[in-house]
Motif scaffolding. Sequence first.
Motif, PDB file in Angstrom:
ATOM      1  N   ALA A 120      -1.356  -3.135  18.834  1.00 34.28           N
ATOM      2  CA  ALA A 120      -1.650  -2.208  17.734  1.00 34.28           C
ATOM      3  C   ALA A 120      -0.547  -2.234  16.682  1.00 34.28           C
ATOM      4  O   ALA A 120      -0.819  -2.175  15.473  1.00 34.28           O
ATOM      5  CB  ALA A 120      -1.834  -0.794  18.286  1.00 34.28           C
ATOM      6  N   LEU A 121       0.701  -2.348  17.114  1.00 34.55           N
ATOM      7  CA  LEU A 121       1.810  -2.447  16.166  1.00 34.55           C
ATOM      8  C   LEU A 121       1.736  -3.741  15.365  1.00 34.55           C
ATOM      9  O   LEU A 121       2.053  -3.766  14.167  1.00 34.55           O
ATOM     10  CB  LEU A 121       3.141  -2.347  16.906  1.00 34.55           C
ATOM     11  N   ALA A 122       1.325  -4.834  16.029  1.00 34.81           N
ATOM     12  CA  ALA A 122       1.166  -6.106  15.318  1.00 34.81           C
ATOM     13  C   ALA A 122       0.101  -5.993  14.231  1.00 34.81           C
ATOM     14  O   ALA A 122       0.249  -6.548  13.135  1.00 34.81           O
ATOM     15  CB  ALA A 122       0.819  -7.222  16.300  1.00 34.81           C
ATOM     16  N   LEU A 123      -0.969  -5.255  14.525  1.00 37.65           N
ATOM     17  CA  LEU A 123      -1.996  -5.021  13.511  1.00 37.65           C
ATOM     18  C   LEU A 123      -1.482  -4.114  12.399  1.00 37.65           C
ATOM     19  O   LEU A 123      -1.807  -4.305  11.222  1.00 37.65           O
ATOM     20  CB  LEU A 123      -3.238  -4.400  14.156  1.00 37.65           C
ATOM     21  N   LEU A 124      -0.677  -3.121  12.767  1.00 38.64           N
ATOM     22  CA  LEU A 124      -0.160  -2.180  11.782  1.00 38.64           C
ATOM     23  C   LEU A 124       0.768  -2.857  10.780  1.00 38.64           C
ATOM     24  O   LEU A 124       0.786  -2.503   9.588  1.00 38.64           O
ATOM     25  CB  LEU A 124       0.583  -1.043  12.491  1.00 38.64           C
ATOM     26  N   VAL A 125       1.536  -3.837  11.253  1.00 35.39           N
ATOM     27  CA  VAL A 125       2.461  -4.554  10.368  1.00 35.39           C
ATOM     28  C   VAL A 125       1.704  -5.238   9.232  1.00 35.39           C
ATOM     29  O   VAL A 125       2.254  -5.431   8.135  1.00 35.39           O
ATOM     30  CB  VAL A 125       3.286  -5.563  11.189  1.00 35.39           C
ATOM     31  N   GLN A 126       0.437  -5.586   9.470  1.00 36.13           N
ATOM     32  CA  GLN A 126      -0.341  -6.280   8.450  1.00 36.13           C
ATOM     33  C   GLN A 126      -0.508  -5.459   7.175  1.00 36.13           C
ATOM     34  O   GLN A 126      -0.682  -6.009   6.095  1.00 36.13           O
ATOM     35  CB  GLN A 126      -1.727  -6.631   9.008  1.00 36.13           C
ATOM     36  N   VAL A 127      -0.483  -4.135   7.288  1.00 32.27           N
ATOM     37  CA  VAL A 127      -0.737  -3.283   6.128  1.00 32.27           C
ATOM     38  C   VAL A 127       0.558  -2.833   5.449  1.00 32.27           C
ATOM     39  O   VAL A 127       0.502  -2.080   4.466  1.00 32.27           O
ATOM     40  CB  VAL A 127      -1.570  -2.045   6.530  1.00 32.27           C
ATOM     41  N   VAL A 128       1.717  -3.255   5.948  1.00 32.25           N
ATOM     42  CA  VAL A 128       2.996  -2.882   5.345  1.00 32.25           C
ATOM     43  C   VAL A 128       3.432  -3.984   4.388  1.00 32.25           C
ATOM     44  O   VAL A 128       3.700  -5.107   4.825  1.00 32.25           O
ATOM     45  CB  VAL A 128       4.079  -2.665   6.422  1.00 32.25           C
ATOM     46  N   PRO A 129       3.497  -3.735   3.091  1.00 29.83           N
ATOM     47  CA  PRO A 129       3.929  -4.774   2.138  1.00 29.83           C
ATOM     48  C   PRO A 129       5.369  -5.205   2.391  1.00 29.83           C
ATOM     49  O   PRO A 129       6.239  -4.368   2.692  1.00 29.83           O
ATOM     50  CB  PRO A 129       3.780  -4.081   0.771  1.00 29.83           C
ATOM     51  N   PHE A 130       5.610  -6.494   2.272  1.00 32.98           N
ATOM     52  CA  PHE A 130       6.957  -7.011   2.490  1.00 32.98           C
ATOM     53  C   PHE A 130       7.943  -6.441   1.471  1.00 32.98           C
ATOM     54  O   PHE A 130       9.127  -6.287   1.754  1.00 32.98           O
ATOM     55  CB  PHE A 130       6.942  -8.539   2.411  1.00 32.98           C
ATOM     56  N   GLN A 131       7.456  -6.112   0.262  1.00 36.00           N
ATOM     57  CA  GLN A 131       8.334  -5.588  -0.778  1.00 36.00           C
ATOM     58  C   GLN A 131       8.979  -4.270  -0.368  1.00 36.00           C
ATOM     59  O   GLN A 131      10.084  -3.957  -0.819  1.00 36.00           O
ATOM     60  CB  GLN A 131       7.543  -5.395  -2.077  1.00 36.00           C
ATOM     61  N   LEU A 132       8.307  -3.479   0.480  1.00 39.25           N
ATOM     62  CA  LEU A 132       8.896  -2.215   0.939  1.00 39.25           C
ATOM     63  C   LEU A 132      10.098  -2.446   1.842  1.00 39.25           C
ATOM     64  O   LEU A 132      10.999  -1.599   1.913  1.00 39.25           O
ATOM     65  CB  LEU A 132       7.839  -1.392   1.689  1.00 39.25           C
ATOM     66  N   LEU A 133      10.113  -3.570   2.531  1.00 39.55           N
ATOM     67  CA  LEU A 133      11.198  -3.866   3.469  1.00 39.55           C
ATOM     68  C   LEU A 133      12.299  -4.709   2.846  1.00 39.55           C
ATOM     69  O   LEU A 133      13.319  -4.977   3.496  1.00 39.55           O
ATOM     70  CB  LEU A 133      10.637  -4.604   4.684  1.00 39.55           C
ATOM     71  N   MET A 134      12.123  -5.120   1.604  1.00 38.65           N
ATOM     72  CA  MET A 134      13.040  -6.099   1.025  1.00 38.65           C
ATOM     73  C   MET A 134      14.449  -5.537   0.815  1.00 38.65           C
ATOM     74  O   MET A 134      15.450  -6.213   1.097  1.00 38.65           O
ATOM     75  CB  MET A 134      12.469  -6.605  -0.298  1.00 38.65           C
ATOM     76  N   ILE A 135      14.560  -4.320   0.341  1.00 39.27           N
ATOM     77  CA  ILE A 135      15.892  -3.750   0.089  1.00 39.27           C
ATOM     78  C   ILE A 135      16.672  -3.552   1.389  1.00 39.27           C
ATOM     79  O   ILE A 135      17.831  -3.995   1.493  1.00 39.27           O
ATOM     80  CB  ILE A 135      15.771  -2.442  -0.706  1.00 39.27           C
TER      81      ILE A 135
END
Length: 291
Positions: A120-135
């Motif tokens: 479920a976490l692997a599926l959830l990661v799909q909806v998190v944009p990489f730009q949010l994690l970039m900083i």
Amino acid sequence: MSPRKSTSKIEGGQLDRGQHILRGIVLFLGALVFLFPFYYMIIGSLQKSPDPTVAGAFPNPANLTLDNYTAINSRVDLVQGLINSGIFTGGVIIGTVVFGVLVGYALAQLQWRGRGVTFALALLVQVVPFQLLMIPLYVLIARDYGLADNYLGMILPFAINSTAVIIFRQYFLQVPRELFDAARIDGAGELVLLWKIALPLVRPALLTVILLTFIGPWNEFLWPFLITKEASMQPLAVSLANYISTVAASAANPFGAVLAGACVLAGPAVLLFILFQKHFVATNIGSGVKG
């Protein structure tokens, strides 16, 4: 057979042929629309003087030259850019395949507590944009780990791909359990099962993941742009972007030079898909079990 029935069959056959012809025409027109930008990119990269009109798609042969490639190579080291892109992409592919296979196999064939939550976490990661994690990733990798201007710093954020995990899990679920049970009875361990039984049967998944993974890091711009400051470490996509924003206006034919760089960047990706497109055909992995 009555004449009426024969006529209806002929009409039906003509209708089928008409549908095939119409389908062929539609597919041909669609292919032209899809391929025209690639054609125009190649033609534009070979023109001495730019011609942005429609007539520029069919230039005079006397107006074709390789000077644009020489001009951009004098400002941007195309060979070094390709090497950097290859190292970056190759590292991402290796990490994606290794971790994707291990996690996908564990989610599909092993029984352990928390397996459903992990998927479920692997599926959830799909909806998190990489730009949010970039900083936070930049602060972690560049400041805390000191991996700025480093190949490892470029590769780490992309080394684990949740899409690859999901693909491998779905393929491993299709492998008949009888194969694994028989091997376990013979004393084979999980790594042996994975290497000698599972992987050969999911070869289409391996090739699919490699081809799909290749496109992302090969064309990636934002993260390598943030993590690299030295021109000698930048992938080709970043080098071309810097060229466009800084020195392209001073070139004799900026339009042609930019298109020449785009051709060099797109060439390996197009060639890879042409060579391996037949491997996208799915195979019946269930045929490994008889009786």
